[in-house]
Design an enzyme around this catalytic site. Structure first.
Site, PDB file in Angstrom:
ATOM      1  N   LEU A   1       0.858  -1.170   0.000  1.00  0.00           N
ATOM      2  CA  LEU A   1       0.000   0.000   0.000  1.00  0.00           C
ATOM      3  C   LEU A   1       0.902   1.229   0.000  1.00  0.00           C
ATOM      4  CD1 LEU A   1      -2.817  -0.771   2.617  1.00  0.00           C
ATOM      5  CD2 LEU A   1      -3.151  -0.292   0.195  1.00  0.00           C
ATOM      6  N   ASP A   2       0.539   2.245  -0.783  1.00  0.00           N
ATOM      7  CA  ASP A   2       1.300   3.481  -0.789  1.00  0.00           C
ATOM      8  C   ASP A   2       1.345   4.078   0.620  1.00  0.00           C
ATOM      9  OD1 ASP A   2       1.693   3.269  -3.502  1.00  0.00           O
ATOM     10  OD2 ASP A   2       0.005   4.587  -4.025  1.00  0.00           O
ATOM     11  N   PRO A   3       2.399   4.833   0.958  1.00  0.00           N
ATOM     12  CA  PRO A   3       2.436   5.481   2.272  1.00  0.00           C
ATOM     13  C   PRO A   3       1.201   6.324   2.560  1.00  0.00           C
ATOM     14  CG  PRO A   3       4.583   5.610   1.244  1.00  0.00           C
ATOM     15  CD  PRO A   3       3.659   5.020   0.206  1.00  0.00           C
TER      16      PRO A   3
ATOM     17  N   ALA B   1      -1.788   5.663   1.749  1.00  0.00           N
ATOM     18  CA  ALA B   1      -2.974   4.801   1.859  1.00  0.00           C
ATOM     19  C   ALA B   1      -2.929   4.063   3.190  1.00  0.00           C
ATOM     20  CB  ALA B   1      -3.030   3.811   0.712  1.00  0.00           C
TER      21      ALA B   1
END
Length: 304
Positions: free
Chosen positions: A46-48, A50
């Protein structure tokens, strides 16, 4: 002298609520240290920016991490209409603006229908895909851009939760490889404007749902209580496979199956993917039905 492996043999899955601002690998390593686990992995970054469902796999559970990576995911996100950013989210600067038409909820839902089912997406430059040995985001951060080929994805469900001025609160269930940022940008274009994601939360990944997540704070609190409290947080490895058919072997067949041999089982399910258990031995791993009707090991998962 051979290098001694660090950590303990701990097996199971921990459904983490990844916090905002942290990378998936950073939180994995943090939890790994708390558990003192020898082997660990996560099931899709997951992106930072998100948050949400990030199943962490430890020990033998890492053998099913690829299955969770391939599983459908569900996201809840906000699309801000009227501006597009370099990254597709709030991390990048605004690169384009456009007026936002006067949209009704019916008009938004009608536009969303075009994204259901099998569609194609062009991966964003700010992604971890590689081209000529370099990550796309590395090329983008250096000011470059390269052509990307469309990739097929599947949108199973796409719902409008709220229409708040120029912001749309949305929820999507989709296949692996779906870029929510691209979905938001493409929807904004279909609505006659541009857009970007301002909030993103994964609320489901495979069988794991938002309501069963554990926070880093809960895990740290358990670590202060001791090893038993930490281990109690782990879900069994087979919790990743609730939809698979299952079969239980008697002790003799269990012995041969654990040796990697195919065995003959009465009433073997006619399925490609089978969970295999042993009487008194628990979960043994993944099996497959051979053309001659026998059960062969697909992947042994021996936690005992």
């Amino acid at each position: 002298m051979p290098r001694r492996r660090r950590g303990r043999d701990i097996h199971g899955i921990l459904p983490l609520d990844k916090p905002l601002g942290a990378s998936s690998n950073a939180v994995l390593q943090r939890v790994r240290r708390l558990l003192d686990a020898r082997k660990a992995g996560h099931t899709g970054s997951l992106d930072p920016l998100a948050s949400g469902v990030l199943p962490l796999c430890f020990g033998e559970a890492t053998k099913v991490s690829a299955l969770l990576l391939d599983a459908d995911k569900t996201y809840r996100f906000t699309c801000q209409l009227g501006s597009r950013t370099a990254t597709g989210d709030v991390e990048g600067g605004v690169v384009e603006t456009a007026p936002v038409p006067d949209l009704s909820e019916d008009a938004v839902r009608q536009a969303m229908q075009a994204f259901l089912g099998d569609i194609e997406q062009i991966p964003p430059m700010y992604s971890a895909l590689k081209q000529d040995g370099k990550r796309l985001y590395e090329i983008a951060r250096a000011g470059g851009e390269v052509a990307r080929h469309p990739r097929p994805v599947h949108i199973r469900r796409f719902e409008l939760l709220a229409h708040r001025g120029d912001a749309l609160d949305l929820e999507v269930s989709c296949s692996k490889g779906t870029y929510v940022r691209v979905l938001a940008e493409d929807l904004a274009r279909a609505l006659g404007s541009v857009g970007h994601v301002t909030a993103l939360r994964r609320i489901a990944a495979g069988p794991y749902r938002e309501h069963e997540l554990l926070t880093l704070e809960q895990i740290e609190a358990a670590s202060r209580e001791g090893d038993d409290a930490l281990r109690a947080l782990l879900l069994p490895v087979d919790s990743a496979l609730p939809d698979w058919e299952s079969v239980t072997l008697d002790p003799d067949l269990t012995h041969y199956f654990k040796q990697g041999q195919a065995v003959t089982v009465s009433d073997l399910p006619a399925a490609e993917r089978i969970r295999v258990y042993g009487e008194g031995s628990g979960f043994l791993g993944l099996g497959r039905r051979l053309p001659d009707g026998r059960l062969a090991p697909r992947r042994l998962i021996l936690c005992n």
